[in-house]
Design a protein around this motif. Structure first.
Motif, PDB file in Angstrom:
ATOM      1  N   HIS A  90       1.000  -1.169   0.119  1.00  0.00           N
ATOM      2  CA  HIS A  90      -0.081  -0.055   0.117  1.00  0.00           C
ATOM      3  C   HIS A  90       0.761   1.255  -0.046  1.00  0.00           C
ATOM      4  O   HIS A  90       2.057   1.459   0.479  1.00  0.00           O
ATOM      5  N   GLU A  91       0.098   2.482  -0.607  1.00  0.00           N
ATOM      6  CA  GLU A  91       1.125   3.523  -1.007  1.00  0.00           C
ATOM      7  C   GLU A  91       1.608   4.307   0.384  1.00  0.00           C
ATOM      8  O   GLU A  91       2.427   4.916   0.527  1.00  0.00           O
ATOM      9  N   LYS A  92       0.556   3.806   1.537  1.00  0.00           N
ATOM     10  CA  LYS A  92       0.940   4.714   2.788  1.00  0.00           C
ATOM     11  C   LYS A  92       1.624   3.718   3.775  1.00  0.00           C
ATOM     12  O   LYS A  92       1.991   4.321   4.747  1.00  0.00           O
ATOM     13  N   PHE A  93       2.167   2.671   3.291  1.00  0.00           N
ATOM     14  CA  PHE A  93       2.731   1.696   4.414  1.00  0.00           C
ATOM     15  C   PHE A  93       4.167   2.330   4.681  1.00  0.00           C
ATOM     16  O   PHE A  93       4.215   2.495   6.260  1.00  0.00           O
ATOM     17  N   GLU A  94       4.952   2.502   3.599  1.00  0.00           N
ATOM     18  CA  GLU A  94       6.281   2.966   4.053  1.00  0.00           C
ATOM     19  C   GLU A  94       6.200   4.398   5.140  1.00  0.00           C
ATOM     20  O   GLU A  94       6.936   4.653   6.080  1.00  0.00           O
ATOM     21  N   ASP A  95       5.378   5.256   4.721  1.00  0.00           N
ATOM     22  CA  ASP A  95       5.015   6.512   5.305  1.00  0.00           C
ATOM     23  C   ASP A  95       4.797   6.083   6.785  1.00  0.00           C
ATOM     24  O   ASP A  95       5.290   6.838   7.707  1.00  0.00           O
ATOM     25  N   LEU A  96       3.899   5.366   6.991  1.00  0.00           N
ATOM     26  CA  LEU A  96       3.392   5.093   8.324  1.00  0.00           C
ATOM     27  C   LEU A  96       4.346   4.401   9.236  1.00  0.00           C
ATOM     28  O   LEU A  96       4.512   4.692  10.429  1.00  0.00           O
ATOM     29  N   ARG A  97       5.157   3.344   8.635  1.00  0.00           N
ATOM     30  CA  ARG A  97       6.228   2.737   9.334  1.00  0.00           C
ATOM     31  C   ARG A  97       7.263   3.695   9.730  1.00  0.00           C
ATOM     32  O   ARG A  97       7.946   3.427  10.577  1.00  0.00           O
ATOM     33  N   ALA A  98       7.670   4.963   8.818  1.00  0.00           N
ATOM     34  CA  ALA A  98       8.733   5.670   8.986  1.00  0.00           C
ATOM     35  C   ALA A  98       8.336   6.535  10.315  1.00  0.00           C
ATOM     36  O   ALA A  98       9.341   7.006  11.105  1.00  0.00           O
ATOM     37  N   ARG A  99       6.962   6.820  10.502  1.00  0.00           N
ATOM     38  CA  ARG A  99       6.529   7.569  11.614  1.00  0.00           C
ATOM     39  C   ARG A  99       6.379   6.904  12.790  1.00  0.00           C
ATOM     40  O   ARG A  99       5.880   7.396  14.005  1.00  0.00           O
ATOM     41  N   GLY A 100       7.002   5.681  12.837  1.00  0.00           N
ATOM     42  CA  GLY A 100       6.720   4.930  14.061  1.00  0.00           C
ATOM     43  C   GLY A 100       5.424   4.255  14.482  1.00  0.00           C
ATOM     44  O   GLY A 100       5.222   3.499  15.623  1.00  0.00           O
ATOM     45  N   CYS A 101       4.524   4.169  13.473  1.00  0.00           N
ATOM     46  CA  CYS A 101       3.361   3.779  13.587  1.00  0.00           C
ATOM     47  C   CYS A 101       3.199   2.039  13.705  1.00  0.00           C
ATOM     48  O   CYS A 101       4.013   1.396  12.826  1.00  0.00           O
ATOM     49  N   LYS A 102       2.579   1.389  14.848  1.00  0.00           N
ATOM     50  CA  LYS A 102       2.228   0.030  14.615  1.00  0.00           C
ATOM     51  C   LYS A 102       1.524  -0.271  13.655  1.00  0.00           C
ATOM     52  O   LYS A 102       0.251   0.251  13.578  1.00  0.00           O
ATOM     53  N   LEU A 103       1.674  -1.291  12.727  1.00  0.00           N
ATOM     54  CA  LEU A 103       0.746  -1.673  11.558  1.00  0.00           C
ATOM     55  C   LEU A 103       0.153  -3.021  11.563  1.00  0.00           C
ATOM     56  O   LEU A 103       1.086  -3.907  12.151  1.00  0.00           O
ATOM     57  N   LEU A 104      -1.123  -3.349  11.321  1.00  0.00           N
ATOM     58  CA  LEU A 104      -1.734  -4.726  11.682  1.00  0.00           C
ATOM     59  C   LEU A 104      -2.316  -4.869   9.987  1.00  0.00           C
ATOM     60  O   LEU A 104      -3.108  -3.890   9.711  1.00  0.00           O
ATOM     61  N   GLY A 105      -2.207  -6.151   9.689  1.00  0.00           N
ATOM     62  CA  GLY A 105      -2.904  -6.514   8.560  1.00  0.00           C
ATOM     63  C   GLY A 105      -4.250  -6.733   8.919  1.00  0.00           C
ATOM     64  O   GLY A 105      -4.519  -7.234   9.990  1.00  0.00           O
ATOM     65  N   SER A 106      -5.178  -6.837   7.776  1.00  0.00           N
ATOM     66  CA  SER A 106      -6.791  -7.601   8.243  1.00  0.00           C
ATOM     67  C   SER A 106      -6.744  -8.877   8.737  1.00  0.00           C
ATOM     68  O   SER A 106      -7.518  -9.012   9.344  1.00  0.00           O
ATOM     69  N   GLN A 107      -5.806  -9.644   8.207  1.00  0.00           N
ATOM     70  CA  GLN A 107      -5.842 -11.026   8.501  1.00  0.00           C
ATOM     71  C   GLN A 107      -5.443 -11.334  10.026  1.00  0.00           C
ATOM     72  O   GLN A 107      -6.029 -11.936  10.807  1.00  0.00           O
ATOM     73  N   CYS A 108      -4.498 -10.344  10.402  1.00  0.00           N
ATOM     74  CA  CYS A 108      -4.136 -10.498  11.923  1.00  0.00           C
ATOM     75  C   CYS A 108      -5.111  -9.683  12.719  1.00  0.00           C
ATOM     76  O   CYS A 108      -5.178 -10.524  13.934  1.00  0.00           O
ATOM     77  N   VAL A 109      -5.803  -8.732  12.273  1.00  0.00           N
ATOM     78  CA  VAL A 109      -6.932  -8.239  13.244  1.00  0.00           C
ATOM     79  C   VAL A 109      -7.958  -9.341  13.369  1.00  0.00           C
ATOM     80  O   VAL A 109      -8.418  -9.752  14.378  1.00  0.00           O
ATOM     81  N   ILE A 110      -8.177 -10.186  12.273  1.00  0.00           N
ATOM     82  CA  ILE A 110      -9.461 -11.137  12.198  1.00  0.00           C
ATOM     83  C   ILE A 110      -8.981 -12.347  13.174  1.00  0.00           C
ATOM     84  O   ILE A 110      -9.886 -12.861  14.040  1.00  0.00           O
ATOM     85  N   ALA A 111      -7.793 -12.691  13.021  1.00  0.00           N
ATOM     86  CA  ALA A 111      -7.280 -13.863  13.625  1.00  0.00           C
ATOM     87  C   ALA A 111      -7.023 -13.431  15.098  1.00  0.00           C
ATOM     88  O   ALA A 111      -7.586 -14.536  16.051  1.00  0.00           O
TER      89      ALA A 111
END
Length: 371
Positions: free
Chosen positions: A60-81
């Protein structure tokens, strides 16, 4: 909502711009069911220890930007599981799914930057990357058959190593996919040397990616291989059985009489040299007679492969890649592992019974000359 809800006390940012529309409602319900505080937006400034952002994938185009800002990211499959298993979110930079939860991965033969990428892939699926061998290792990933843990995986773990592409496929499908399509091919990373067996040279190029360097044969080439001391000189049976078993078998089990086992095994320049047990080999010979001793009972699996590949060998005899491979072979023949040129150790092909016509069966192209 119970007090022991799995997501109690977490702030989860769920934006319609970051997840597919078909899973948005399911994610929203799962988050609220487990007690998360849901914000229907994306706020990169929220990167605290209890703040999480849901995103569709690492592409996703926003992935690297969010990661660079120190945000913890979750995938859809992770949330459901996590919601189904009533467990808290993983405390790391990014988790796409839990496909490798509890899985232990061993990587070998990679550069440090590559291992860093592998560690990210493994951890994003809930697995762990290990640096040492142990009996509870689940899978081994190697760059090529020269990797230090390749033979360990085959002979001790009793499991074929796989390529890094297997990890990418697991991540894309959010599950542990079958390893067979991703097995490391028997000769990846080797420099295989042959002479007076041109159909084998073409066959190797057809079967699997192989860098063909210099030529080794009985006589002068064997003397040089013996003098260098780091080159594996093996019988043709090694080639055939490695193909049949889809693995690079231990070269020490296929010694050529009079050639000592290399004392420098494991160096980056290691070469598997195929010994020629006769000077007269034609394309009409069967694959079995070329790769095995006719007086020795053949491996049943090898016999089946021999029959299937005999036609392929004949068809690729004197293919267009043969000449270019021979040209590369002659050039690499004169180089030491450190790149220095040999002057006195150059081994020439012994003259055969054809009166020294050592360019027979070669195709030559002249370019740039006047008529």
């Amino acid at each position: 909502m119970s007090r022991d809800a799995a997501f109690q006390g977490t702030n989860v940012f769920l934006s319609r711009n970051l997840v597919p529309p078909e899973v948005f409602d399911a994610l929203h319900d799962a988050l609220r069911l487990q007690g998360a505080s849901v914000f229907l937006c994306c706020d990169p400034s929220r990167n605290g220890p209890r703040d999480f952002h849901v995103i569709s994938s690492p592409t996703h185009e926003k992935f690297e930007d969010l990661r660079a800002r120190g945000c913890k990211l979750l995938g859809s499959q992770c949330v459901i599981a996590c919601s189904k298993e009533r467990r808290s979110f993983p405390d790391q930079d990014y988790t796409c799914c839990l496909a490798m939860d509890g899985v232990k991965i061993l990587a070998s033969g990679f550069e440090m930057a590559e291992k860093t990428e592998i560690e990210k892939l493994v951890s994003s699926m809930g697995g762990t990357l290990h640096s040492k061998t142990s009996s509870d290792i689940s899978f081994v990933i190697v760059k090529n058959v020269l990797a230090a843990k390749y033979q360990w995986s085959l002979n001790v773990l009793k499991q074929p190593p796989v390529t890094i592409n297997w990890l990418y496929r697991c991540r894309d499908e959010h599950r542990i996919v079958p390893i067979d399509p991703f097995r490391v091919l028997p000769f990846v990373g080797l420099t295989i040397c042959v002479t007076r067996l041109p159909f084998i040279l073409s066959f190797l190029s057809f079967v699997t990616p192989v860098d063909v360097a210099y030529v080794a044969a009985e006589g002068d080439k064997h003397k040089v291989a013996k003098r260098w001391g780091h080159i594996h000189v093996v019988t043709r049976k090694w080639l055939g059985q490695s193909i049949a078993r889809k693995a690079c078998l231990n070269e020490d089990s296929y010694p050529v009489p009079g050639i000592p086992v290399p004392s420098m095994k494991g160096q980056g320049c290691s070469v598997a040299a195929l010994a020629n047990h006769g000077n007269e080999h034609k394309s009409s010979q069967s694959f079995t007679s070329a790769f095995g001793d006719p007086n020795v009972s053949a491996d049943p699996a090898l016999s089946d492969v021999d029959q299937d590949l005999e036609t392929t060998v004949s068809q690729t005899f004197l293919s267009e890649t043969h000449l270019s491979n021979k040209e590369d072979a002659c050039e690499m023949m004169h180089q030491q592992p450190n790149g220095r040129m040999y002057q006195d150790d150059r081994a020439q092909d012994s003259e055969a019974e054809d009166g020294g016509l050592y360019l027979s069966e070669c195709r030559l192209m002249l370019v740039g000359f006047d008529s």
